[in-house]
Design a protein around this motif. Sequence first.
Motif, PDB file in Angstrom:
ATOM      1  N   GLY A 103       0.944  -1.103   0.019  1.00 12.07           N
ATOM      2  CA  GLY A 103      -0.092  -0.102  -0.152  1.00 12.07           C
ATOM      3  C   GLY A 103       0.941   1.268  -0.102  1.00 12.07           C
ATOM      4  N   PRO A 104       0.295   2.530  -0.049  1.00 11.85           N
ATOM      5  CA  PRO A 104       0.871   3.588   0.010  1.00 11.85           C
ATOM      6  C   PRO A 104       1.653   3.862   1.155  1.00 11.85           C
ATOM      7  CG  PRO A 104      -1.366   3.854   0.330  1.00 11.85           C
ATOM      8  CD  PRO A 104      -1.384   2.668  -0.202  1.00 11.85           C
ATOM      9  N   LYS A 105       2.822   4.485   1.174  1.00 11.45           N
ATOM     10  CA  LYS A 105       3.549   4.768   2.316  1.00 11.45           C
ATOM     11  C   LYS A 105       3.231   6.355   2.762  1.00 11.45           C
ATOM     12  CE  LYS A 105       6.033   1.172   2.249  1.00 11.45           C
ATOM     13  NZ  LYS A 105       5.171   0.049   1.616  1.00 11.45           N
ATOM     14  N   ILE A 106       2.485   6.542   4.036  1.00 12.41           N
ATOM     15  CA  ILE A 106       2.036   7.926   4.690  1.00 12.41           C
ATOM     16  C   ILE A 106       2.848   8.238   5.771  1.00 12.41           C
ATOM     17  CG2 ILE A 106       0.274   9.290   5.038  1.00 12.41           C
ATOM     18  CD1 ILE A 106      -1.621   7.752   3.440  1.00 12.41           C
TER      19      ILE A 106
END
Length: 53
Positions: free
Chosen positions: A27-30
């Motif tokens: 998934g996206p890294k935030i």
Amino acid sequence: MAKKDDKYSMPMSGAGLVRYFDDESVGPKIAPEYVIALTVILGIFCFILRYSI
């Protein structure tokens, strides 16, 4: 001589626990700072909508 694919094992007291640090998510890294800021902004927005009417 150690094998190339040897991994560190958990102590016996940790048997059955999931080792999350071995898993890679796709998934996206935030950054945590952005998540906290977005939560605060959303909370303020909901507060304004609730009490402005």
